[in-house]
Each structure stands twice: as C-alpha cells, then as structure tokens.
Design a protein around this motif. Structure first.
Motif, PDB file in Angstrom:
ATOM      1  N   LYS A   1      50.116  33.587  97.577  1.00  0.00           N
ATOM      2  CA  LYS A   1      49.532  33.203  98.869  1.00  0.00           C
ATOM      3  C   LYS A   1      48.075  33.651  98.971  1.00  0.00           C
ATOM      4  O   LYS A   1      47.215  32.911  99.462  1.00  0.00           O
TER       5      LYS A   1
ATOM      6  N   VAL B   1      45.942  31.208  97.096  1.00  0.00           N
ATOM      7  CA  VAL B   1      45.867  29.922  97.792  1.00  0.00           C
ATOM      8  C   VAL B   1      44.913  30.020  98.981  1.00  0.00           C
ATOM      9  O   VAL B   1      44.072  29.139  99.200  1.00  0.00           O
ATOM     10  N   GLU B   2      45.019  31.114  99.727  1.00  0.00           N
ATOM     11  CA  GLU B   2      44.158  31.287 100.900  1.00  0.00           C
ATOM     12  C   GLU B   2      42.699  31.502 100.521  1.00  0.00           C
ATOM     13  O   GLU B   2      41.799  31.273 101.335  1.00  0.00           O
TER      14      GLU B   2
ATOM     15  N   LEU C   1      57.907  30.642  99.049  1.00  0.00           N
ATOM     16  CA  LEU C   1      56.551  30.137  99.310  1.00  0.00           C
ATOM     17  C   LEU C   1      56.552  29.146 100.471  1.00  0.00           C
ATOM     18  O   LEU C   1      55.656  29.178 101.327  1.00  0.00           O
TER      19      LEU C   1
ATOM     20  N   ILE D   1      53.431  27.602 102.536  1.00  0.00           N
ATOM     21  CA  ILE D   1      52.732  27.030 101.381  1.00  0.00           C
ATOM     22  C   ILE D   1      53.586  25.907 100.804  1.00  0.00           C
ATOM     23  O   ILE D   1      54.763  26.108 100.479  1.00  0.00           O
ATOM     24  N   GLN D   2      53.018  24.710 100.690  1.00  0.00           N
ATOM     25  CA  GLN D   2      53.756  23.588 100.118  1.00  0.00           C
ATOM     26  C   GLN D   2      54.088  23.901  98.654  1.00  0.00           C
ATOM     27  O   GLN D   2      53.198  24.185  97.861  1.00  0.00           O
ATOM     28  N   SER D   3      55.372  23.844  98.327  1.00  0.00           N
ATOM     29  CA  SER D   3      55.784  24.227  96.984  1.00  0.00           C
ATOM     30  C   SER D   3      57.055  23.491  96.590  1.00  0.00           C
ATOM     31  O   SER D   3      57.852  23.106  97.459  1.00  0.00           O
TER      32      SER D   3
ATOM     33  N   TRP E   1      49.567  21.526  96.661  1.00  0.00           N
ATOM     34  CA  TRP E   1      50.906  22.065  96.431  1.00  0.00           C
ATOM     35  C   TRP E   1      50.840  23.166  95.376  1.00  0.00           C
ATOM     36  O   TRP E   1      49.926  23.210  94.560  1.00  0.00           O
TER      37      TRP E   1
END
Length: 421
Positions: A27, A30-31, A85, A90-92, A129
C-alpha cells in the motif's frame, strides 16, 4: 513513478496477520504513485506439509501430480493477499502461474522458466491494479502445472520483473539486507548499501542464504536491480537507505557499474560440514579427471573445491576435492566401486571441514588479497588444508572447530567491522 515487483517469502506471509503487514508495504508503494506487482511464496511450513502428504499418499508418485499438490500453497497465499489488499481499498486480483502465463519446460519439480507473457500484467498495472502472482510455479508445454524447485519464488519474482520491465524487484524477507558476514557469528557485521550481482552470486554459492543462486543468476542476466529488505520493518516508517539518506531501505544488488567505490573485500562467508577426499597416485592420463568427476556426477554428488598435484615423474597425480559431509560415504563407495576404471593407488578423506571465503569485486584490481588472507589466518594459528581462487573470491578449507574464529579474524582484518565498510 516507478514500476516495482515485490516478493514476500514464507515467513513474511506465515499468518493472515503477517500477510496484512506485508500488504501495508504494498500500500505504501501504491500511495507513492508506483505501479506494483506482488509475488508470494506459500505460508511458512506449508510446502513441507504438502510434500509430506504426497509422500504419505505414495512413495512412488507421478511428478506432475506432485506439482499439482505442492503448487496449491502459493495459490492460498496469493488469494489471501489479494483479499487483504482489496480490503485496504487497493484494486487487486490473484494470478496463478498458468494464468499469467509463466511458461516453463516440463521438468516437473525443478522446472526452468522459458518465457513470460507480460500482456495481462502490464495492462493491470497501467490501470492501477496490483496483480498478486503465485511464485514457484508455471505451466509446461503440455499445459500442466510445474514447480520450479528450491528458491523458486525468488526466481519467479525476478522473471516477472524482467518481463514487465520493472525498475527494481524488492525481495522482502526476515532480514533487513545483505551483511558483510553472518551477524550471529560477528555482531559487528555491517549491512551493505550496495553489492554487485557477481559478489552476491559468489556469496549465495558460498553459503550466504539471503538470496537463492538461480534468482541472482537471472537478475544478472536481465539486469534486474534487486533490493533485499525486511517485511517486519514498520511500513509507515520513513524510508531510509542504509547510509542514512532518504531512499530505499535494505541492500541494493545491482550492476558493478553502479558501485562507485568498490571495497577490496565486501564479505566473508562460511559453509560448514565440508568433507575432504584425496585420491593418491592417480594415473595421469588424458580424461582421468573427467572420469573421476563424471562418475560422481552420475550419482548426483556435488563436488566443490578441487586441487590437483602432479608427481615429480609426471606419471601420477594426487587429486583432492570436497563434497558435503552428507555425501562423503556415498562418494567414497562410488569411487571404490569405480577403482578399476579410474586407476588410483588408495583413497583417504575426512569429514568436519569448513570453507571460509572472502569475496569482493575490488580483488580484481588489488594484488596480495590471498596472501594477506593466509597471513591473517596464520596469525590465529589456523592451518589451511585447501585453497581455491577466482577473480573475485578466495576460499580455504580449514578444521570446522576454527571456522567462527577464522570468520571473525578475517572480518576484522579487512576492516569490515567499521561502520563505513
């Protein structure tokens, strides 16, 4: 923005809570605006449990079905990671090796990756993703699930990173980087900021267990920059490199050209339980070495250090080599059974040796590293039984009782105790 592949080993995903901790690392990336793919191992101990079940079902089993069973461990972890996730916003989604697809040969239980089609992964990552991919496995030309053998998840991660042209591949494990030697032996061991692929390859082959050899070989071949870092570190803590500057924590494994100031010696490694075998008065004929070591190879016996001494008359030679202690009895029997084909006078040997090595790309441009190593050991009264060298390493075989003393002495001698080592 960077494209990153992150890999989590078995201890990092041993429980759902550990998976949640690992997901927080994902995460954070991603952020920060990075495109991320995840590769996971099975939960700690799960693969051994699955292998045990297969052997319990049948001692003689179809290797293809073995792979079908054993590959399920990573599938569980990948699904759980994707669930966690998604819960974090979070798209996963999870991908089994065959869904990527990761194409391998058909050597079940020890398959090698042939190629990876990055199309689906590339599209998912560009769309924001996070694909979670099962490590350790792929699909054979016949459409069967294959597993890659020991260290397969590391290899999967590097291969995926190469396929999607990642900027780096982060290997999260239970240690926070690559050290100059084992900190359990030398408390003053220092974490390295950078290490070259070649040095890491040598250290992995000589006993360092941070990365598996196959994954380093693949990273070197495809120029995939690796970082070794801890999954147990606080995901929300400031990202600080080993030198104290803002950056990626852990150790960067990279091309030698990225390392500006090269240490003469970067690390000291230790491998215990090494047995020594000597064949005396071997007929010095063409092909004799091939005969000896081919005979051992046919029995699956791995030979390490080899030293040959020619007699004054040039007619015979003594050949000394090392094998793991566990292979000693098998090697002795194999050679005795083949005595009529190899033509030697007698055989001797002993268990309980230790191989101590110093490794460093700086050795290429500095003379006298080997001689200084021998002096450092002599000063401690440690006798050397065998010596082998390469461009960036020198290894010696000594009695195992002196192994840790030797490591500590060499670590200090080459200045690796210091913070700026």
């Amino acid at each position: 923005m960077a494209r990153i592949v992150v890999k989590f080993g078995g201890t990092s995903v041993a429980t759902v809570e550990r998976i949640r901790q690992a997901a927080r690392h994902v995460k954070r990336e991603v952020e920060a605006g990075n495109e991320v793919a995840v590769v996971v191992s099975a939960m700690s101990g799960k693969t051994n449990e699955l292998v045990g079940w297969v052997n319990e079902a049948s001692a003689l089993h179809d290797a293809r079905e073995y792979d079908a069973v054993v590959a399920s461990g990573e599938q569980v972890t990948a699904g759980l990671m994707a669930i966690v996730l998604s819960e974090m916003g979070i798209q996963s989604r999870s991908f089994a090796g065959w869904q990527v697809p990761i194409h391998t040969d058909d050597s079940h239980g020890a398959a090698r990756i042939v190629d990876i089609d990055p199309t689906e992964l590339d599209k998912r990552m560009k769309d924001g993703w996070v694909p979670v991919i099962t490590g350790f496995q792929g699909i054979s030309p016949n459409g069967r699930i294959t597993t890659l053998g020991r260290g397969g998840s590391d290899t999967s991660a590097v291969a995926v990173a190469a396929a999607v042209k990642a900027d780096r591949c982060d290997i999260y494990t239970d240690v926070d980087g690559v050290y100059t030697t084992d900190p359990r032996i030398v408390p003053k061991a220092q974490r390295l900021t950078k290490i070259s692929f070649e040095e890491m390859l040598e250290m992995a082959s000589l006993g360092a267990k941070v990365l598996m050899i196959r994954s380093v070989e693949m990273a070197m071949a495809h120029k995939v920059r690796l970082t070794v870092r801890s999954s147990f570190a606080d995901p929300d803590a400031p990202q600080v490199a080993p030198d104290g500057t803002p950056g990626v924590p852990g150790t960067l494994v990279c091309d030698e050209e990225e390392i500006v100031e090269k240490q003469i010696v970067s690390g000291v490694t230790l491998a215990k339980a090494e047995a020594k075998i000597t064949l005396r008065d071997v007929k010095d004929n063409p092909g004799v070495a091939a005969n000896i070591f081919g005979t051992l190879a046919d029995q699956g016996i791995i030979v390490d250090m080899i030293v040959q001494n020619i007699a004054d008359d040039g007619a015979t030679t003594d050949i000394t080599f090392t094998v793991p202690d566990s292979e000693y009895d098998k090697a002795i029997k194999t050679l005795k059974d083949a005595g009529d084909r190899i033509e030697y006078a007698r055989i001797s040997g002993s268990k309980g040796g230790a191989k101590v090595s110093v490794v460093g790309v700086g050795m290429r441009s500095h003379a006298g590293v080997a001689s200084s190593m021998f002096k450092a050991l002599a000063d401690k009264g440690i006798n050397i039984q065998l010596i082998t060298t390469s461009e960036i390493k020198t290894s010696v075989l000594i009695d195992e009782q002196y192994a840790e003393l030797a490591v500590r002495a060499l670590h200090t001698y080459y200045g690796l105790d210091k913070k700026d080592a």
